[in-house]
Design a protein around this motif. Structure first.
Motif, short mmCIF file in Angstrom:
data_model
loop_
_atom_site.label_atom_id
_atom_site.label_comp_id
_atom_site.label_asym_id
_atom_site.label_seq_id
_atom_site.Cartn_x
_atom_site.Cartn_y
_atom_site.Cartn_z
N PHE A 269 0.83 -1.19 0.00
CA PHE A 269 0.00 0.00 0.00
C PHE A 269 0.87 1.25 0.00
CE2 PHE A 269 1.00 -0.40 4.45
CZ PHE A 269 0.89 0.87 5.00
N GLU A 270 0.24 2.38 -0.30
CA GLU A 270 0.95 3.65 -0.38
C GLU A 270 0.31 4.66 0.57
OE1 GLU A 270 1.77 7.35 -3.49
OE2 GLU A 270 0.96 5.44 -4.22
N LEU A 271 1.13 5.34 1.34
CA LEU A 271 0.68 6.45 2.18
C LEU A 271 0.83 7.73 1.35
CD1 LEU A 271 -0.28 7.62 4.83
CD2 LEU A 271 2.07 7.47 5.70
N GLN A 272 -0.31 8.26 0.89
CA GLN A 272 -0.29 9.43 0.01
C GLN A 272 -0.14 10.74 0.76
OE1 GLN A 272 -2.71 9.07 -3.97
NE2 GLN A 272 -4.11 8.84 -2.24
N TYR A 273 -0.92 10.90 1.84
CA TYR A 273 -0.88 12.13 2.62
C TYR A 273 -1.13 11.84 4.08
CZ TYR A 273 -1.51 16.87 4.16
OH TYR A 273 -1.35 18.04 4.82
N PRO A 274 -0.28 12.38 4.96
CA PRO A 274 0.93 13.12 4.63
C PRO A 274 1.90 12.25 3.84
CG PRO A 274 0.88 12.58 6.96
CD PRO A 274 -0.46 12.21 6.43
N PRO A 275 2.74 12.87 2.98
CA PRO A 275 3.62 12.07 2.12
C PRO A 275 4.52 11.14 2.93
CG PRO A 275 3.60 14.36 1.43
CD PRO A 275 2.87 14.31 2.74
N TRP A 276 4.65 9.90 2.44
CA TRP A 276 5.49 8.91 3.14
C TRP A 276 6.96 9.30 3.12
CZ3 TRP A 276 4.64 3.97 -0.38
CH2 TRP A 276 4.98 4.27 -1.69
N THR B 184 5.92 17.16 6.86
CA THR B 184 4.66 17.81 6.53
C THR B 184 4.19 18.62 7.73
OG1 THR B 184 4.04 16.01 5.04
CG2 THR B 184 2.27 17.42 5.83
N LYS B 185 3.73 19.84 7.48
CA LYS B 185 3.17 20.66 8.55
C LYS B 185 1.78 20.13 8.88
CE LYS B 185 5.67 24.81 7.17
NZ LYS B 185 5.54 26.22 6.67
N TRP B 186 1.62 19.69 10.12
CA TRP B 186 0.43 18.96 10.55
C TRP B 186 -0.28 19.75 11.65
CZ3 TRP B 186 -1.85 14.59 8.77
CH2 TRP B 186 -2.76 13.93 9.60
N PRO B 187 -1.60 19.96 11.55
CA PRO B 187 -2.29 20.79 12.55
C PRO B 187 -2.34 20.12 13.92
CG PRO B 187 -3.85 19.80 11.00
CD PRO B 187 -2.48 19.50 10.47
N LEU B 188 -2.25 20.94 14.95
CA LEU B 188 -2.26 20.44 16.33
C LEU B 188 -3.55 19.71 16.66
CD1 LEU B 188 -0.67 23.48 18.20
CD2 LEU B 188 0.22 21.14 18.20
N GLU C 167 0.05 25.47 14.13
CA GLU C 167 -1.27 25.95 14.51
C GLU C 167 -2.26 25.70 13.38
OE1 GLU C 167 -2.11 26.97 17.39
OE2 GLU C 167 -0.13 27.27 18.32
N PRO C 168 -3.53 25.42 13.71
CA PRO C 168 -4.54 25.22 12.67
C PRO C 168 -4.56 26.38 11.68
CG PRO C 168 -5.42 24.61 14.80
CD PRO C 168 -4.09 25.24 15.07
N GLY C 169 -4.61 26.05 10.41
CA GLY C 169 -4.58 27.06 9.36
C GLY C 169 -3.21 27.23 8.74
N GLU C 170 -2.16 26.72 9.41
CA GLU C 170 -0.80 26.83 8.90
C GLU C 170 -0.30 25.51 8.32
OE1 GLU C 170 1.65 28.29 12.05
OE2 GLU C 170 0.55 30.19 12.27
N GLU C 171 -1.14 24.52 8.29
CA GLU C 171 -0.73 23.18 7.84
C GLU C 171 -0.56 23.13 6.33
OE1 GLU C 171 -5.28 23.04 8.05
OE2 GLU C 171 -3.64 23.90 9.23
N ASP C 172 0.16 22.11 5.86
CA ASP C 172 0.24 21.82 4.43
C ASP C 172 -1.08 21.18 4.01
OD1 ASP C 172 2.88 22.73 4.11
OD2 ASP C 172 3.68 20.82 4.85
N LYS C 173 -1.78 21.82 3.12
CA LYS C 173 -3.10 21.34 2.72
C LYS C 173 -2.98 20.06 1.89
CE LYS C 173 -5.18 24.95 4.47
NZ LYS C 173 -6.04 24.84 5.69
#
Length: 217
Positions: free
Chosen positions: A27-34, A59-63, A161-167
């Motif tokens: 399988f492949e982990l697409q997001y967040p990128p593996w 990857t920038k991940w929201p809290l 912080e929420p809103g600063e994550e990599d979409k």
């Protein structure tokens, strides 16, 4: 061709077909990128993270938690699989044993490959997680195949912080309708003797439609 040669050729062919079956049951982990392409050199059997070390490509991940997109693989002949989503804290986590998403079962075509992908929406942080913006962590997704083999993929993240994550890219958080999902949980049964295994605990699965996955998980 002699009978011995025919037998030898059949053995080689059977071994080759078995190898191809195992090689496609990934399988492949697409997001967040593996961390990296674990399909290369058949690495996904290695714990942890398919044998790939920590990367600087975080990857920038929201809290508050975020989405996880997975291509479950092309598992011809393996109609079901269990998935686990865990987290390890720190830049180089000592383990990935903190549960983000309780185990669930995916079901697919009985003989055909799994097509498409599934997406877990707003997956929360593990219970009692204590992190702040700027902290690092790793998400590990595990696929347990029908025959019992475990496959691993990881993504390294930095909390923001929420809103600063990599979409997540448009069109990547999609739940294909060709497979379904079962929630796995335990319940007590008074009809089972305490002498039985699991101390009278019975495993139950409840079928959930694939389209519900984005809102249920």
């Amino acid at each position: 061709m002699s009978q011995a040669s025919k037998s030898s050729w059949k053995l080689v062919l059977a071994t080759l077909l078995a190898s191809l079956s195992l090689a496609t049951a990934h399988f492949e982990l697409q997001y967040p990128p593996w961390r990296g392409n674990t399909l290369k050199d058949d690495m996904q059997w290695k714990y942890p993270c398919g044998g790939i070390p920590v990367t600087n490509n975080r990857t920038k991940w929201p809290l508050r938690g975020g989405d996880i997109s997975v291509v479950p693989g092309w598992n011809a002949g393996h109609p079901t699989a269990f998935f686990y989503v865990n987290m390890g804290f720190g830049s180089t986590p000592p383990n990935m044993t903190n549960i983000m998403q309780p185990v669930f079962q995916m079901t697919g075509p009985s003989k055909d490959p799994y097509p498409g992908s599934f997406c877990l929406r707003d997956v929360p942080l593990p219970i009692n997680a204590s992190v702040k913006a700027g902290d690092n962590a790793t998400i590990q997704v595990i696929q347990l195949a029908l025959h019992g083999a475990a496959l691993y993929n990881c993504a390294d993240i930095t909390f923001v912080e929420p809103g600063e994550e990599d979409k997540i890219p448009d069109g990547m958080c999609v739940n294909s309708t060709t497979f379904g999902f079962n929630l796995v949980y335990t319940t007590r049964s008074s009809s089972v003797s305490s002498k039985h295994l699991f101390d009278r605990t019975t495993m139950i699965t409840v079928l959930l439609g694939g389209l519900l996955l984005g809102t249920w998980l």
